[in-house]
Write a protein that holds these residues in place. Sequence first.
Motif, PDB file in Angstrom:
ATOM      1  N   VAL A   1       4.557 -10.562  -1.995  1.00  0.00           N
ATOM      2  CA  VAL A   1       3.444  -9.659  -2.232  1.00  0.00           C
ATOM      3  C   VAL A   1       3.360  -8.669  -1.112  1.00  0.00           C
ATOM      4  CG1 VAL A   1       2.208 -11.510  -0.681  1.00  0.00           C
ATOM      5  CG2 VAL A   1       0.921 -10.102  -2.289  1.00  0.00           C
ATOM      6  N   HIS A   2       2.402  -7.741  -1.482  1.00  0.00           N
ATOM      7  CA  HIS A   2       2.691  -6.351  -0.996  1.00  0.00           C
ATOM      8  C   HIS A   2       1.203  -5.470  -0.852  1.00  0.00           C
ATOM      9  CE1 HIS A   2       4.015  -1.959  -1.928  1.00  0.00           C
ATOM     10  NE2 HIS A   2       3.902  -2.068  -0.624  1.00  0.00           N
ATOM     11  N   LEU A   3       0.880  -5.407   0.048  1.00  0.00           N
ATOM     12  CA  LEU A   3      -0.352  -4.535   0.203  1.00  0.00           C
ATOM     13  C   LEU A   3      -0.402  -3.266   1.147  1.00  0.00           C
ATOM     14  CD1 LEU A   3      -3.516  -4.610  -0.750  1.00  0.00           C
ATOM     15  CD2 LEU A   3      -4.086  -5.954   1.347  1.00  0.00           C
ATOM     16  N   GLY A   4      -0.036  -2.172   0.665  1.00  0.00           N
ATOM     17  CA  GLY A   4       0.276  -1.087   1.409  1.00  0.00           C
ATOM     18  C   GLY A   4       1.458  -1.095   2.122  1.00  0.00           C
ATOM     19  N   ALA A   5       0.991  -1.044   3.705  1.00  0.00           N
ATOM     20  CA  ALA A   5       2.087  -1.025   4.639  1.00  0.00           C
ATOM     21  C   ALA A   5       2.530  -2.257   4.770  1.00  0.00           C
ATOM     22  CB  ALA A   5       1.772  -0.288   5.716  1.00  0.00           C
TER      23      ALA A   5
ATOM     24  N   HIS B   1       2.489 -16.241   9.764  1.00  0.00           N
ATOM     25  CA  HIS B   1       2.757 -16.129   8.203  1.00  0.00           C
ATOM     26  C   HIS B   1       4.234 -15.528   8.183  1.00  0.00           C
ATOM     27  CE1 HIS B   1      -1.109 -13.742   8.618  1.00  0.00           C
ATOM     28  NE2 HIS B   1      -0.159 -13.236   9.369  1.00  0.00           N
ATOM     29  N   ASN B   2       4.504 -15.090   6.875  1.00  0.00           N
ATOM     30  CA  ASN B   2       5.684 -14.107   6.711  1.00  0.00           C
ATOM     31  C   ASN B   2       5.296 -12.795   6.665  1.00  0.00           C
ATOM     32  OD1 ASN B   2       7.151 -16.568   6.786  1.00  0.00           O
ATOM     33  ND2 ASN B   2       6.765 -17.003   4.689  1.00  0.00           N
ATOM     34  N   MET B   3       4.574 -12.344   7.532  1.00  0.00           N
ATOM     35  CA  MET B   3       3.862 -10.730   7.214  1.00  0.00           C
ATOM     36  C   MET B   3       5.064  -9.895   7.919  1.00  0.00           C
ATOM     37  SD  MET B   3       0.550  -9.250   8.870  1.00  0.00           S
ATOM     38  CE  MET B   3       1.075  -9.089  10.439  1.00  0.00           C
ATOM     39  N   LEU B   4       5.285  -8.819   7.160  1.00  0.00           N
ATOM     40  CA  LEU B   4       6.008  -7.704   7.797  1.00  0.00           C
ATOM     41  C   LEU B   4       5.339  -6.503   7.688  1.00  0.00           C
ATOM     42  CD1 LEU B   4       9.120  -8.920   5.661  1.00  0.00           C
ATOM     43  CD2 LEU B   4       9.005  -9.243   8.011  1.00  0.00           C
TER      44      LEU B   4
ATOM     45  N   SER C   1      -1.128 -16.593   3.750  1.00  0.00           N
ATOM     46  CA  SER C   1      -0.443 -15.929   2.892  1.00  0.00           C
ATOM     47  C   SER C   1      -1.384 -15.076   1.908  1.00  0.00           C
ATOM     48  CB  SER C   1       0.125 -16.947   1.766  1.00  0.00           C
ATOM     49  OG  SER C   1       1.351 -17.658   2.271  1.00  0.00           O
ATOM     50  N   MET C   2      -0.838 -13.958   1.412  1.00  0.00           N
ATOM     51  CA  MET C   2      -1.859 -12.881   1.037  1.00  0.00           C
ATOM     52  C   MET C   2      -2.292 -13.189  -0.612  1.00  0.00           C
ATOM     53  SD  MET C   2      -1.472  -9.102   1.991  1.00  0.00           S
ATOM     54  CE  MET C   2       0.519  -8.791   1.674  1.00  0.00           C
TER      55      MET C   2
ATOM     56  N   LEU D   1      10.703  -1.691   1.002  1.00  0.00           N
ATOM     57  CA  LEU D   1      10.937  -3.218   1.531  1.00  0.00           C
ATOM     58  C   LEU D   1      10.669  -4.399   0.680  1.00  0.00           C
ATOM     59  CD1 LEU D   1      11.650  -5.023   4.004  1.00  0.00           C
ATOM     60  CD2 LEU D   1       9.179  -4.647   5.029  1.00  0.00           C
ATOM     61  N   ALA D   2       9.440  -4.122   0.158  1.00  0.00           N
ATOM     62  CA  ALA D   2       8.912  -5.271  -0.842  1.00  0.00           C
ATOM     63  C   ALA D   2       9.913  -5.445  -1.871  1.00  0.00           C
ATOM     64  CB  ALA D   2       7.557  -5.121  -1.141  1.00  0.00           C
ATOM     65  N   ALA D   3      10.391  -4.245  -2.282  1.00  0.00           N
ATOM     66  CA  ALA D   3      11.234  -4.475  -3.777  1.00  0.00           C
ATOM     67  C   ALA D   3      12.693  -5.077  -3.344  1.00  0.00           C
ATOM     68  CB  ALA D   3      11.517  -3.215  -4.227  1.00  0.00           C
ATOM     69  N   GLN D   4      13.171  -4.718  -2.210  1.00  0.00           N
ATOM     70  CA  GLN D   4      14.535  -5.240  -1.751  1.00  0.00           C
ATOM     71  C   GLN D   4      14.163  -6.748  -1.246  1.00  0.00           C
ATOM     72  OE1 GLN D   4      17.353  -3.345  -1.395  1.00  0.00           O
ATOM     73  NE2 GLN D   4      16.250  -2.104  -2.570  1.00  0.00           N
TER      74      GLN D   4
END
Length: 459
Positions: A381-385, A429-432, A238-239, A363-366
């Motif tokens: 949580v969001h890191l660039g792409a 993990h729940n990475m997209l 998890s980030m 995507l992160a916001a949605q």
Amino acid sequence: MTVQTASRFAGIATARVESLLRQERAAYEAARPKSRAMAGESGRHWWNGVPLHWMLDWGTPFPLFVARAEGVTLTDVDGHRYTDFCLGDTGAMFGHSPPAVAEAIRRQAGEGLTAMLPSDDAAEAGRLLAEIFALPFWQMTATASDANRSVLRWARGITGRPKVLVFQGCYHGQVDETSADMGGNGQTVPRPSLVGQILDLESSTVVVEFNDLPALESALAKQDVAVVLAEPALTNCSMVLPAPGFHTALRDLTRRHGTLLAIDETHSVSTALGGYSRAHGLEPDFFVVGKAVAGGLPCGVYGFTAEVAERMAALNRRRPPGHSGMGTTLSGNPLALSALRANLSQVMTHANYQHMLGLAEHLAAQLAFAIQRHGLPWHVVHLGARAEFVFAPKPLSNGSEAMALPHGALEQAVHLFLLNRGLLVTPFHNMLLVSPATTAADVARLVEGFEACLAALAD
Ligand SMILES: Cc1ncc(COP(=O)(O)O)c(C=O)c1O
């Protein structure tokens, strides 16, 4: 932390998760007769039916067999198409078979695969590495794990110190010294899950919590740490993002105590062109990147400063001829060099990053909006792409918090629900991940699938 009772976990009724999981498993099995048959056939000689045991970690009743993957579209042997947000757990971060990389590989394939000599792509690939990642000197390996192992060896060699410091919850690949956890009383212990572990990690490794500057300072003050090996953000449990000022302090402390700083950007190269280091001015002594750097062809690279290069040269002058303990025969082969050059020059471009970063932010916001609408104690949580949904109400501050989050039935139910609707999420993990080939319509489909999953999980 996350609310967990016998009947509810992370705001979801456990019974609901279990019934959804049963339903999605049955749907998976019914729709994939060819994958099932191939799993059986493969199981005759591949142990558990797969060439790498990690391929069993998807939580599917049997592995999904791939017929083809291009851009972000993956087609399985039963003819189902998926929009891929896992992208080979970052190996295909820039899309599957980016056309420029595929073309370079096709061209090179008939002109020599390996020769133990540099090919005519070498000079330009090196120039591109230096330009993009802002370090003057480079070496090539077959994987990021290999690159990290080489960096540890060089760092110990040039400092004469024995230890590496890593952060709790880290992952740097198949690297014995970094597969360590914090024990009690400042001790270092091997990860309990390791197979055949014999190395005395107490003598090779120090582990402290990410974002814990006092612990970092007291560990470095002992002056036995050759190198801190760190991801800019923890990305494998998890980030966990760095607290404001963490990286400045990390750099100051390492310099003050004569410790080198190695930044592993194998995952965080998703942050921006040149990685997190360049975007945030981290000034590492060593820099590692692998997986996606050659568009998904096996390749790792490590870069270093001119000062480090001088110290490496001095060490080479001192040591007797013979094995250095680094390198593998196929590293730096012409095929990998051609893919590396094509990926650096035509795929890892400013324009592609602009596209990836903008769409990932959306995507992160949605996703966050969907979570909020359903009143769940989760966050994004969001890191660039890269974006990740986490089954905890607030951002995590260290690896122990991240490692305490269970990865059980709820994660599997969400992943399988999405997979059955043509959307692939990373299993561990729940990475997209958003690639240059991902479109706004792909993101909209994912958000719609995620919303439908949350609705299916509601009481
Ligand atoms: C941060 C980091 N470094 C290194 C590696 C190792 O990469 P590879 O498995 O390609 O050797 C990984 C793999 O996930 C990683 O996440």
